[in-house]
Design an enzyme around this catalytic site. Structure first.
Site, short mmCIF file in Angstrom:
data_model
loop_
_atom_site.label_atom_id
_atom_site.label_comp_id
_atom_site.label_asym_id
_atom_site.label_seq_id
_atom_site.Cartn_x
_atom_site.Cartn_y
_atom_site.Cartn_z
N TYR A 159 -0.68 13.40 3.13
CA TYR A 159 -0.84 12.05 3.43
C TYR A 159 -0.64 11.01 2.44
O TYR A 159 0.01 9.99 2.53
CB TYR A 159 -2.28 11.80 4.15
CG TYR A 159 -2.65 10.44 4.32
CD1 TYR A 159 -1.82 9.57 5.46
CD2 TYR A 159 -3.63 9.61 3.92
CE1 TYR A 159 -2.30 8.45 5.83
CE2 TYR A 159 -3.80 8.49 4.04
CZ TYR A 159 -2.99 7.86 5.10
OH TYR A 159 -3.42 6.48 5.28
N LYS A 163 2.73 8.34 1.99
CA LYS A 163 2.40 7.03 2.31
C LYS A 163 3.01 6.31 0.79
O LYS A 163 3.32 5.10 0.77
CB LYS A 163 1.01 6.51 2.44
CG LYS A 163 0.43 7.02 3.78
CD LYS A 163 1.16 6.24 4.82
CE LYS A 163 0.66 4.94 5.01
NZ LYS A 163 1.09 4.21 6.13
#
Length: 377
Positions: A159, A163
């Site tokens: 994650y 990102k």
């Protein structure tokens, strides 16, 4: 683009917690918005009904499909004036396969950007996250951090890593000349941990506490975060979008990122959860007796076990090093630069945000109580 021009907007992740709020706010605030296209892989029947009943002059077009479907994404961007990209997979664990998260969060963002360039879409507002900045260690403190500090996550967890790369991709596209002669302006917003009615992350914490006699596991003493209310994050998106649409003002924020927080008190995540739920009888557990360093290495061993079992069994450890660091650090940020550059100020006060969220939590507690009754013979 002049403020009086009729314009259109595509919102990805529009079926999600934040995306829904952005859509509602755009419809409420942007009188010149001619069409809003809401894109997601799945919309709940309730949300589809709500979209169909919206009584606005703005046309609402529902696009249900996969952001990895290149043809679908290119079609979605045709004739659009601006894109707000919130779609992503959020994962604080390590059980969702890394390649799945990387495909959606990074490849999906790249495909959307390519579609925008092909369709001459001049404005791209990207929803990033605090986690692209860290924290990398619960020893190094950041209090009221700001955009001028060179902070970048070192975690390889899917994650934050995906990102971080997605944000870099979008900001690097700022200033690109489009085929029709227009210039693309891009910007990224980095919200803190987002809370509010409908938060799946907060709901998961509450369910765990309900299963633990309404008791939250306490974070390290002195840990601090500054959660942000979903309504204020949505408002920041509307204000940033307005600035990007103004060709002169866009020069000042194009290619930049902004931390988005509000006036929610700085506290640990467990203290925040308790503050939101104490009126419903929730409690904070006793202080952690095990040193964090020990828990960190225990998490490392559990991650190794999960990795080795991966080919035959999907094992989700109860905690991991990234989550331990995130929830036990002092890592807070100011919204002053967003206030200065595009006029962001929280739309909802801390008391309003707390009241709205707490009322929603009350409905979750009541639903759980009814569910427990049905289980009782």
């Amino acid at each position: 683009m002049l403020p009086t021009d009729r314009w259109s907007c595509l919102v990805t992740g529009a079926g999600g917690f934040l995306g829904q709020r952005i859509v509602r706010l755009l419809l409420e605030e942007e009188k010149e918005l001619e069409e809003i296209r809401v894109l997601d892989k799945f919309f709940s029947p309730q949300l589809l009904l709500e979209f169909s009943e919206l009584k606005h002059k703005t046309k609402v077009t529902v696009l249900e499909g996969d952001i990895l479907d290149e043809q679908f994404v290119h079609k979605a961007c045709q004739g659009i004036s601006a894109v707000i990209h919130t779609a992503c997979i959020i994962d604080t664990g390590i059980c969702i396969k890394k390649e799945v998260i990387m495909k959606v969060n990074l490849k999906g963002t790249q495909l959307l950007l390519e579609a925008c360039i092909s369709a001459n879409v001049p404005v791209f507002l990207h929803t990033s996250t605090l986690e692209v900045a860290g924290p990398n260690s619960f020893i190094k403190h950041v209090r009221n951090g700001h955009e001028g500090e060179p902070l970048e996550t070192k975690w390889s967890n899917a994650y934050p890593y995906s990102k971080k790369l997605a944000e870099k991709t979008i900001l690097a596209a700022n200033g690109q000349l489009l085929r029709n002669g227009a210039t693309m302006h891009t910007c990224a917003l980095r919200p803190m941990y987002i809370y509010g009615e409908g938060s799946q992350l907060l709901q998961d914490q509450i369910i765990r506490a309900l299963d633990n006699d309404k008791t939250f596991i306490r974070n390290k003493e002195g840990a601090q975060a500054n959660p942000v209310y979903v309504g204020n994050v949505a408002w920041a998106h509307v204000l940033a979008l307005r600035t990007l649409q103004d060709s002169e003002k866009a020069q000042s924020i194009g290619g930049q990122f902004y931390y988005i927080s509000d006036d929610t008190p700085h506290q640990s995540y467990s203290e925040f959860n308790y503050e939101m739920t104490k009126e419903w009888g929730f409690k904070l557990g006793s202080k952690i007796g095990i040193p964090l360093t020990f828990l960190y290495w225990a998490a490392f061993l559990l991650e190794m076990i999960s990795f080795m079992l991966g080919p035959i069994f999907m094992y989700e450890p109860p905690f991991n090093r990234h989550l331990l660091t995130l929830t036990n650090s002092i890592f807070t940020f100011s919204y002053k630069k967003a206030q200065k550059d595009f006029g962001y100020k929280p739309r909802f006060s801390w008391l309003e945000a707390k009241q709205k969220t707490s009322q929603w939590i009350g409905t979750l507690v009541a639903q759980n109580s009814e569910y427990q009754k049905t289980k009782t013979p």
